[in-house]
Design a protein around this motif. Structure first.
Motif, short mmCIF file in Angstrom:
data_model
loop_
_atom_site.label_atom_id
_atom_site.label_comp_id
_atom_site.label_asym_id
_atom_site.label_seq_id
_atom_site.Cartn_x
_atom_site.Cartn_y
_atom_site.Cartn_z
N ASN B 3 -29.99 28.95 -18.40
CA ASN B 3 -30.09 30.26 -17.79
C ASN B 3 -31.53 30.71 -17.63
N ILE B 6 -32.88 29.11 -14.60
CA ILE B 6 -32.34 29.67 -13.36
C ILE B 6 -33.03 30.99 -13.02
N ILE B 7 -33.17 31.83 -14.02
CA ILE B 7 -33.79 33.14 -13.79
C ILE B 7 -35.28 32.98 -13.47
N LYS B 10 -35.76 31.73 -9.89
CA LYS B 10 -35.53 32.78 -8.91
C LYS B 10 -36.74 33.71 -8.81
#
Ligand SMILES: Nc1ncnc2c1ncn2[C@@H]1O[C@H](COP(=O)(O)OP(=O)(O)O)[C@@H](O)[C@H]1O
Ligand SMILES: [Mg+2]
Lengths: 318, 255
Positions: B3, B6-7, B10
């Motif tokens: 996670n 992913i963050i 982005k």
């Protein structure tokens, strides 16, 4: 699917919801109906593990929202009231990001399916900031159904949309009921009536009624209204009508029209007409309005307000 | 872990779509270019001087620039999400609060790393024009490592401050104040320690010196020495600030 026991939330010294108890079964579309400030958003934020309750418990998709909040969040799709979207992302980038955060094994396929379900195929490359309100609502819905969640929580999904979009979104939500347990909130009675299998009416943090839309209607058929139209001078007519036994309220609507609320099950229209005639008024028309949820809702919220001496009967306009 | 990646990814990507990022990069490169050119001209015209241009020539001004730049990099990270309501989305996604905070910081740190790495072109250019002797790139490696940690610490402080606000502009100014505060406190400490060195050292002076934000870069890495104390210092600031941000996010859930 959803089991709520004695749920209470304080914001500082203010109690937003007070000992709520309800449940939603698999495949059910449950409507959460109430005016602004009733506590709908607060309840939904607790159910989606956004914030913990002050007291009570909520089990969603088999997990406790406080103890096992990550498990709950994996199984819930949520469309918040504010439809949170990144304006500077494209629809596709946004959905890819949401799919990645959910660790979907077949992310691309899920994103494609979600886009198809909300009919956004031709806008996937658009920046979200450039989309209309209705389009954005669809992006929000696509995000909520992306991972085919067991439970869908939609906070006022049709607010701020134009009538055509409202019809479209309502149809879509009804469709969703086939595969998901849906809890949606609304302050529009006809909406709850159209979409839901069961309606919970909430006001000031309390559930004031809970039933199927048709049962609610039957149970509270007493909230019956008639309209009477008079010709000529209507001076004193209001008092005359109010004097008839069985009349609850009289409201002059202008142009000689009066809206009258009467006690359940009694035919008092002839008595009203007689009283008016005796008082020298000319009755042109007597019309009995059907009872709908709108009236039931007004009735319930009004009786709840009476103790506090407030009047809310005109607040709830669609 | 996944996670966080992913963050971070982005955020990192979003920097390249945002005007602030380009503005920052351009300002940093222009400013450094001017300083570099002036130094170069000065050194060349001053043929009798024993002074030799060092590879660290751009690092001093770069440090000053990052003090102003990092608040702009971190201001949006959590404050804007809160303001726009998108935080609700992230806080109801199956992601831990700590993963969210670390991911945000990592995205900013990756972006800062790209900018820092690009400023290395000036020392490389220096190397090219000072052939055959060249300059020593070795000390630059440790200088850049510690500078990156320093920037990472500033970014972590910025993330912590961003978590308190729901408006990016407010977060920017608050971070700027803290950033400048760290800088000024360094000047104060060095002045005090200079005065203290005349009257003997105290425990308090030693503590103050250890706390000083910029001296952990200037006194060692800038001169080409890699000191574990400095690394521990900056990494602790990163860990503490990110822990603080996580607690803020958690506690704001209750309200
Ligand atoms: N973050 C908050 N802080 C303080 N009070 C709040 C907050 N959010 C909601 N409230 C109050 O709690 C009550 C319920 O609000 P809400 O759940 O948003 O109702 P609804 O969604 O039904 O309109 C309202 O009186 C509102 O003013
Ligand atoms: Mg609401």
């Amino acid at each position: 699917m959803i089991q709520v026991t004695n749920l209470t939330k304080w914001y500082g010294l203010r109690k937003a919801i007070d000992g709520l108890n309800f449940h939603a079964k698999k495949g059910e579309i449950v409507g959460f109906l109430g005016p602004n400030g009733a506590g709908k958003t607060t309840t939904m934020r607790i159910l989606t593990a956004y914030m913990p309750p002050s007291e009570g418990r909520a089990i969603v998709a088999g997990y406790d929202v406080v103890e096992e909040s990550l498990e709950v969040r994996r199984r819930v799709g949520y469309l918040p009231e504010t439809v949170p979207l990144y304006a500077d992302m494209t629809v596709l980038d946004y959905l890819d990001f949401m799919a990645a955060m959910r660790h979907l094994p077949n992310a691309d396929q899920c994103v494609d399916e979600a886009i198809q379900r909300v009919n956004l195929e031709d806008r996937v490359e658009s920046y979200i900031g450039n989309l209309s309100k209705g389009m954005r609502q669809r992006v929000g819905l696509a995000q909520a159904v992306l991972h085919k969640p067991e439970v869908l929580i939609l906070d006022e999904p049709t607010i701020g949309l134009d009538p055509a979009q409202v019809v479209e979104i309502r149809a879509f939500i009804r469709e969703l009921g086939a595969d998901h347990t849906v809890l949606l909130s609304t302050h529009i009675l006809s909406e709850a009536q159209q979409i839901c299998n069961r309606v919970l009416i909430i006001n000031k943090g309390h559930i004031v009624a809970e039933d199927r839309p048709e049962n609610l209607q039957a149970r509270l058929a007493g909230a019956e209204r008639i309209t009477i139209e008079l010709a000529g001078d209507t001076e004193g007519a209001e008092t005359t009508i109010a004097g008839v036994k069985g009349v609850l309220t009289v409201e002059p609507m202008g142009n000689g029209v009066f809206e009258i609320e009467i006690t359940p099950g009694k035919e008092i229209r002839p008595a009203i007409v007689r009283a008016l005639t005796r008082a020298g008024q000319d009755v042109v028309e007597v019309h009995s309005q059907g009872v709908d949820l709108e009236q039931i809702f007004l009735e319930l919220t009004r009786s709840d307000d009476k103790s506090k001496g407030k009047r809310t009967s005109r607040q709830q306009k669609e | 872990m996944r996670n966080i990646g992913i963050i971070a990814w982005k955020e990192f990507r979003q920097y390249f779509g945002s005007p602030i990022a380009y503005f920052l990069s351009i300002v940093i490169f222009l400013f450094l270019g001017i300083v570099f050119a002036l130094d170069l001209v000065q050194t060349m015209s001053n043929t009798y001087s024993a002074q030799v241009l060092e590879g660290t020539v751009v690092l001093g001004p770069l440090l000053t620039l990052v003090l102003f730049a990092t608040p702009a990099i971190t201001m949006k990270l959590l404050a804007e999400e809160r303001g726009q309501g998108t935080l609700e989305l992230l806080l109801t996604a199956p992601v831990r609060d700590a993963e969210l905070v670390v991911g945000k910081w990592l995205g900013a740190a990756l972006f800062a790393a790209v900018i820092l790495a690009l400023t290395w072109v000036y020392p490389v250019f220096l190397q090219a024009i000072t052939k055959p002797n060249g300059i020593d790139q070795g000390p630059l490696v440790s200088a850049y490592i510690v500078l990156f940690l320093l920037v990472g610490a500033l970014l972590a402080v910025g993330v912590g401050i961003s978590s308190l606000f729901s408006n990016a502009t407010a977060a920017f100014f608050a971070s700027l104040v803290v950033s400048l505060g760290l800088w000024v406190s360094g000047l104060v400490t060095s002045t005090l320690s200079y005065m203290g060195s005349m009257g003997g050292t105290s425990l308090w002076g030693t503590v103050m010196q250890y706390m000083d934000f910029t001296s952990h870069f200037y006194n060692t890495a800038y001169a080409g020495r890699l000191d574990l104390t400095d690394i521990v210092y900056y990494v602790s600031i990163i860990v503490l600030s990110l822990f603080f941000a996580t607690r803020v996010i958690e506690s704001k859930r209750w309200r």
